[in-house]
Write a protein that holds these residues in place. Sequence first.
Motif, PDB file in Angstrom:
ATOM      1  N   LEU A 295      17.760  30.602  10.846  1.00  0.00           N
ATOM      2  CA  LEU A 295      16.463  31.264  10.962  1.00  0.00           C
ATOM      3  C   LEU A 295      16.324  31.989  12.301  1.00  0.00           C
ATOM      4  CD1 LEU A 295      13.613  31.888   9.967  1.00  0.00           C
ATOM      5  CD2 LEU A 295      12.892  29.695  10.931  1.00  0.00           C
ATOM      6  N   VAL A 296      16.709  31.321  13.368  1.00  0.00           N
ATOM      7  CA  VAL A 296      16.635  31.947  14.693  1.00  0.00           C
ATOM      8  C   VAL A 296      17.504  33.198  14.738  1.00  0.00           C
ATOM      9  CG1 VAL A 296      17.240  31.635  17.130  1.00  0.00           C
ATOM     10  CG2 VAL A 296      16.017  29.827  15.904  1.00  0.00           C
ATOM     11  N   HIS A 297      18.705  33.103  14.203  1.00  0.00           N
ATOM     12  CA  HIS A 297      19.602  34.259  14.232  1.00  0.00           C
ATOM     13  C   HIS A 297      19.141  35.367  13.291  1.00  0.00           C
ATOM     14  CE1 HIS A 297      22.715  33.420  17.129  1.00  0.00           C
ATOM     15  NE2 HIS A 297      22.497  32.149  16.849  1.00  0.00           N
ATOM     16  N   LEU A 298      18.443  35.027  12.226  1.00  0.00           N
ATOM     17  CA  LEU A 298      17.855  36.064  11.383  1.00  0.00           C
ATOM     18  C   LEU A 298      16.825  36.855  12.180  1.00  0.00           C
ATOM     19  CD1 LEU A 298      17.354  37.502   8.685  1.00  0.00           C
ATOM     20  CD2 LEU A 298      15.699  35.695   8.156  1.00  0.00           C
ATOM     21  N   LEU A 299      15.973  36.146  12.902  1.00  0.00           N
ATOM     22  CA  LEU A 299      14.949  36.825  13.701  1.00  0.00           C
ATOM     23  C   LEU A 299      15.579  37.682  14.800  1.00  0.00           C
ATOM     24  CD1 LEU A 299      12.377  33.911  13.966  1.00  0.00           C
ATOM     25  CD2 LEU A 299      12.260  35.928  12.479  1.00  0.00           C
ATOM     26  N   VAL A 300      16.590  37.162  15.468  1.00  0.00           N
ATOM     27  CA  VAL A 300      17.269  37.924  16.522  1.00  0.00           C
ATOM     28  C   VAL A 300      17.987  39.130  15.925  1.00  0.00           C
ATOM     29  CG1 VAL A 300      19.126  37.840  18.239  1.00  0.00           C
ATOM     30  CG2 VAL A 300      17.505  35.954  18.071  1.00  0.00           C
ATOM     31  N   THR A 301      18.625  38.946  14.781  1.00  0.00           N
ATOM     32  CA  THR A 301      19.332  40.051  14.132  1.00  0.00           C
ATOM     33  C   THR A 301      18.354  41.138  13.703  1.00  0.00           C
ATOM     34  OG1 THR A 301      21.067  38.549  13.383  1.00  0.00           O
ATOM     35  CG2 THR A 301      20.901  40.658  12.240  1.00  0.00           C
ATOM     36  N   LEU A 302      17.219  40.760  13.142  1.00  0.00           N
ATOM     37  CA  LEU A 302      16.225  41.754  12.747  1.00  0.00           C
ATOM     38  C   LEU A 302      15.666  42.497  13.962  1.00  0.00           C
ATOM     39  CD1 LEU A 302      14.329  39.860   9.919  1.00  0.00           C
ATOM     40  CD2 LEU A 302      15.926  41.773   9.673  1.00  0.00           C
ATOM     41  N   THR A 303      15.436  41.778  15.039  1.00  0.00           N
ATOM     42  CA  THR A 303      14.963  42.423  16.268  1.00  0.00           C
ATOM     43  C   THR A 303      16.006  43.389  16.800  1.00  0.00           C
ATOM     44  OG1 THR A 303      13.643  40.465  16.794  1.00  0.00           O
ATOM     45  CG2 THR A 303      14.102  41.998  18.600  1.00  0.00           C
ATOM     46  N   THR A 304      17.262  42.974  16.800  1.00  0.00           N
ATOM     47  CA  THR A 304      18.343  43.846  17.249  1.00  0.00           C
ATOM     48  C   THR A 304      18.442  45.074  16.350  1.00  0.00           C
ATOM     49  OG1 THR A 304      19.521  41.894  18.051  1.00  0.00           O
ATOM     50  CG2 THR A 304      20.796  43.917  17.848  1.00  0.00           C
ATOM     51  N   LEU A 305      18.232  44.903  15.059  1.00  0.00           N
ATOM     52  CA  LEU A 305      18.254  46.029  14.131  1.00  0.00           C
ATOM     53  C   LEU A 305      17.132  47.012  14.451  1.00  0.00           C
ATOM     54  CD1 LEU A 305      19.422  47.425  11.638  1.00  0.00           C
ATOM     55  CD2 LEU A 305      17.933  45.987  10.246  1.00  0.00           C
ATOM     56  N   LEU A 306      15.945  46.508  14.755  1.00  0.00           N
ATOM     57  CA  LEU A 306      14.831  47.390  15.122  1.00  0.00           C
ATOM     58  C   LEU A 306      15.142  48.155  16.406  1.00  0.00           C
ATOM     59  CD1 LEU A 306      11.760  45.128  14.303  1.00  0.00           C
ATOM     60  CD2 LEU A 306      12.539  47.161  13.057  1.00  0.00           C
TER      61      LEU A 306
ATOM     62  N   PHE B 207      28.114  42.203  15.924  1.00  0.00           N
ATOM     63  CA  PHE B 207      28.448  40.801  16.175  1.00  0.00           C
ATOM     64  C   PHE B 207      27.358  39.856  15.666  1.00  0.00           C
ATOM     65  CE2 PHE B 207      31.597  42.552  19.142  1.00  0.00           C
ATOM     66  CZ  PHE B 207      32.702  41.826  18.713  1.00  0.00           C
ATOM     67  N   TYR B 208      26.087  40.243  15.809  1.00  0.00           N
ATOM     68  CA  TYR B 208      25.011  39.412  15.260  1.00  0.00           C
ATOM     69  C   TYR B 208      25.099  39.342  13.738  1.00  0.00           C
ATOM     70  CZ  TYR B 208      22.274  38.206  19.371  1.00  0.00           C
ATOM     71  OH  TYR B 208      21.853  37.665  20.547  1.00  0.00           O
ATOM     72  N   LEU B 209      25.412  40.456  13.085  1.00  0.00           N
ATOM     73  CA  LEU B 209      25.543  40.443  11.626  1.00  0.00           C
ATOM     74  C   LEU B 209      26.684  39.531  11.182  1.00  0.00           C
ATOM     75  CD1 LEU B 209      24.900  44.204  10.802  1.00  0.00           C
ATOM     76  CD2 LEU B 209      23.431  42.262  10.194  1.00  0.00           C
ATOM     77  N   LEU B 210      27.809  39.597  11.892  1.00  0.00           N
ATOM     78  CA  LEU B 210      28.944  38.731  11.555  1.00  0.00           C
ATOM     79  C   LEU B 210      28.599  37.259  11.739  1.00  0.00           C
ATOM     80  CD1 LEU B 210      31.901  40.761  13.103  1.00  0.00           C
ATOM     81  CD2 LEU B 210      31.378  40.447  10.674  1.00  0.00           C
ATOM     82  N   HIS B 211      27.901  36.939  12.827  1.00  0.00           N
ATOM     83  CA  HIS B 211      27.526  35.547  13.077  1.00  0.00           C
ATOM     84  C   HIS B 211      26.507  35.077  12.029  1.00  0.00           C
ATOM     85  CE1 HIS B 211      27.199  31.884  15.376  1.00  0.00           C
ATOM     86  NE2 HIS B 211      25.877  32.008  15.410  1.00  0.00           N
TER      87      HIS B 211
END
Length: 124
Positions: free
Chosen positions: A54-65, A95-99
């Motif tokens: 869940l945390v990495h989903l939020l970070v990945t979405l933020t990075t995508l934005l 790298f976030y997407l891969l993780h």
Amino acid sequence: MKPLKKQDRFGINMKQFIRDHEEELRRGLENGEAPEKLMRLHREKLAWLQHERLVHLLVTLTTLLVFLAVTVALVLNPGFVQGLLFLAVAVILIFYLLHYFLLENSVQHWYRLSDELRRKSGDA
């Protein structure tokens, strides 16, 4: 339980964490440990992994934005700095997407392990 390593203070190797847990479950089943005990351990670690996901989903979405904003900035005002920023954020996003892919697939795999432990404990 393995002793804490000095490098664990700055994060753990998630791939190794996942492998170690699965090996611990398999070894426990082979050694005749109670499936209920293994299930409790597995549920606890599954909850940790779900939280991490869940945390990495939020970070990945933020990075995508941020990536989208940098892309818009690059299109509207092309320049060397914008290009470098675009490349840097793109690499981080990859790298976030891969993780996140690792975490998501591991959680789904652990759901199957839960079903297997449930069947072996007679709760099926």
